[in-house]
Design an enzyme around this catalytic site. Structure first.
Site, PDB file in Angstrom:
ATOM      1  N   GLU A 168       0.674  -1.072  -0.003  1.00 31.32           N
ATOM      2  CA  GLU A 168      -0.008  -0.030  -0.050  1.00 31.32           C
ATOM      3  C   GLU A 168       0.887   1.302  -0.005  1.00 31.32           C
ATOM      4  O   GLU A 168       0.961   1.908   1.112  1.00 31.32           O
ATOM      5  CB  GLU A 168      -0.976  -0.131   1.138  1.00 31.32           C
ATOM      6  CG  GLU A 168      -1.739  -1.165   1.190  1.00 31.32           C
ATOM      7  CD  GLU A 168      -2.777  -1.287   2.252  1.00 31.32           C
ATOM      8  OE1 GLU A 168      -2.695  -0.407   3.242  1.00 31.32           O
ATOM      9  OE2 GLU A 168      -3.904  -1.867   2.110  1.00 31.32           O
ATOM     10  N   GLU A 352      -6.008  -7.970   0.025  1.00 32.23           N
ATOM     11  CA  GLU A 352      -6.704  -7.937   1.200  1.00 32.23           C
ATOM     12  C   GLU A 352      -7.971  -7.555   1.112  1.00 32.23           C
ATOM     13  O   GLU A 352      -8.347  -6.608   0.307  1.00 32.23           O
ATOM     14  CB  GLU A 352      -6.038  -6.889   1.980  1.00 32.23           C
ATOM     15  CG  GLU A 352      -4.714  -7.308   2.606  1.00 32.23           C
ATOM     16  CD  GLU A 352      -4.111  -5.910   3.331  1.00 32.23           C
ATOM     17  OE1 GLU A 352      -4.759  -5.123   3.912  1.00 32.23           O
ATOM     18  OE2 GLU A 352      -3.029  -5.855   3.538  1.00 32.23           O
TER      19      GLU A 352
HETATM   20  C1  FCB Z   1      -4.850  -2.124   5.295  1.00 31.09           C
HETATM   21  C2  FCB Z   1      -3.384  -2.686   5.761  1.00 31.09           C
HETATM   22  C3  FCB Z   1      -3.582  -3.810   6.904  1.00 31.09           C
HETATM   23  C4  FCB Z   1      -4.686  -3.475   7.922  1.00 31.09           C
HETATM   24  C5  FCB Z   1      -5.816  -3.239   7.136  1.00 31.09           C
HETATM   25  C6  FCB Z   1      -7.050  -3.096   7.962  1.00 31.09           C
HETATM   26  O1  FCB Z   1      -4.798  -0.929   4.842  1.00 31.09           O
HETATM   27  O2  FCB Z   1      -2.611  -3.037   4.799  1.00 31.09           O
HETATM   28  O3  FCB Z   1      -2.518  -3.712   7.440  1.00 31.09           O
HETATM   29  O4  FCB Z   1      -4.493  -2.485   8.604  1.00 31.09           O
HETATM   30  O5  FCB Z   1      -5.588  -2.263   6.177  1.00 31.09           O
END
Ligand code: FCB
Length: 442
Positions: A168, A352
């Site tokens: 990210e 994610e």
């Molecule tokens: C993302 C992150 C991860 C976690 C999630 C909820 O942005 O990569 O570490 O904090 O959000």
């Protein structure tokens, strides 16, 4: 409650995974790791809920075998983890053999359980020694990151299934240097512009180092947030587009097109480091896959003040414990948009997706029907994109277990597995059991 899908609804070879990151689970106090900017950020009053930090976290450093058994027991194919720079190089320069040994054991442990190790090199804990030198504001960070990449991948690069340099880039730069919400907690546009470009340069440098080591299946992981104008006005549409350019398109465009969006260049003006154009070839060298992290959308309205002149507005949709609106359509939007505008036939992975919920352990179980519904709705959106021909190859739940949720501490529980932060006992939630059933290979 069960999922509406099962493994057989997906093309052969489609992968399911679950993700964690080093600082959030390992226990940074153990194994000779060096201080990081997250430790000092957390030690500064007002930055992190209850001033909690990652010193002990889930004690995964000692309990990793039990945790990998949980990944395998959930019938996942892939485990996405990150390697802590400060564990491998406590002072940012010298290698800590215990750190290398830990990741070596972890990778072998995954392979022994039939799981694919998906490594992310950097998930946010910069060694303090490098933060002292300016961290992401200093152009040299790319070369330092290249050294770290060579050290860790020189050890595990022969066995990891995939690798991505940076988790990210928006969070590493904008969230941490413009919004001040994450370490190092700056609010400075010049620092932000430099961090935005240097994080891209570090991506390119690390990718090159890994190619030179002979590694394959290298990717990039970007977080995306659907930017919806708060109302019908042209002004709201204009600022939502700026938000989209900063958040979603800047990094994808750098990596996949070798250019930055005009709206961002215009807004950052002279704050980008001089000669940034010369770095774009390194930044945009080919990668083998693109990872998208997706959670929510934001309603964007104009706001007074200098560029970018926008603000987030509270939205009407049901929200998770994070206060994030639940908007699965956004995942479909991004999968189709990213393939169409940036990545073409390059495989996409949802690296994610998940939600924080007010989970309660009662009589030895956690009934998290809200999480099952959230994941189900997002997987349904993914299947729609897949059916339309978007080359999506994987879906990974954030997160394997409850952990240190950065500035929000340990209260926001994202895990498929509940963690009691006193006893450190792990208890799989209903969502874990339901996923294990949906992903069963029998
Ligand atoms: C993302 C992150 C991860 C976690 C999630 C909820 O942005 O990569 O570490 O904090 O959000």
């Amino acid at each position: 409650m069960n999922f509406s899908f099962s493994r057989s609804d997906f093309p052969e070879g489609f992968l399911f995974g679950t993700a964690t990151s080093a600082y959030q689970i390992e226990g940074h106090a153990f194994g000779g790791a060096g201080e990081t900017h997250w430790d000092s950020f957390a030690a500064t009053p007002g930055n992190v809920a209850k001033a909690e930090n990652g010193a002990r976290a889930c004690d995964h450093y000692h309990r990793w075998e039990e945790d990998l058994d949980l990944v395998a027991g959930g019938n996942f194919d892939v485990y996405r983890f990150s390697t802590s720079w400060a564990r491998v190089m406590p002072d940012g320069v010298n290698v800590n053999p215990e750190g290398l040994d830990f990741y070596d054991r972890l990778v072998d442990g995954l392979l022994e359980r039939g799981l694919k190790p998906a490594a992310t090199l950097y998930h946010w804990e910069l060694p303090s020694a490098l933060a002292d030198l300016g961290g992401w504001r200093n152009r040299d960070v790319a070369a330092w990151f290249g050294d770290f990449t060579a050290a860790i991948m020189g050890r595990i690069g022969d066995r990891v299934w995939s690798a991505a340099p940076i988790n990210e880039p928006w969070c590493v730069s904008w969230l941490s240097h413009f919004l001040g919400a994450h370490a190092p907690g700056l609010r400075d546009i010049r620092a932000t512009a430099r961090a935005m470009h240097h994080v891209m340069l570090a991506h390119g440098t690390a990718t090159q180092v890994m190619r030179d080591l002979g590694m394959s299946n290298l990717g990039a992981v970007c977080n995306l947030e659907y930017a919806q104008p708060a109302d019908q006005s042209p002004e709201a549409a204009r600022v939502a587009r700026i938000y989209d350019a900063i958040y979603n398109r800047f990094f994808l465009s750098g990596i996949f097109k070798g250019e930055y969006p005009a709206e961002v260049i215009e807004g950052l003006g002279d704050h980008l480091p001089e000669g940034w154009q010369d770095d774009m070839a390194l930044i945009s060298q080919p990668v083998d896959w693109c990872g998208l992290n997706y959670y929510t959308r934001k309603l964007i309205a104009p706001a007074p003040g200098p560029w970018p002149g926008l603000a987030e507005v509270d939205g009407p949709l049901p929200k998770t414990e994070m206060g994030w609106e639940i908007y699965p359509e956004g995942l479909h939007h991004f999968l189709t948009m990213v393939a169409r505008d940036f990545t073409g036939t390059t495989p996409l992975h949802v690296t994610e997706n998940g939600m924080a919920a007010p989970d309660r352990l009662a009589d030895g179980s956690v009934q998290d029907a809200d999480r099952i519904a959230y994941i189900d709705a997002h997987v349904t959106a993914l299947r729609r994109a897949l059916a339309e021909g978007v080359p999506v190859s994987g879906y990974y739940v954030w997160s394997l277990m409850d952990n240190f949720e950065w500035a929000l501490g340990y209260d926001k529980r994202f895990g498929l597995v509940h963690v009691d932060f006193d006893s450190l006992e792990r208890t799989p939630k209903a969502s874990y059991h339901a996923l294990a059933q949906a992903l069963s290979k029998d």
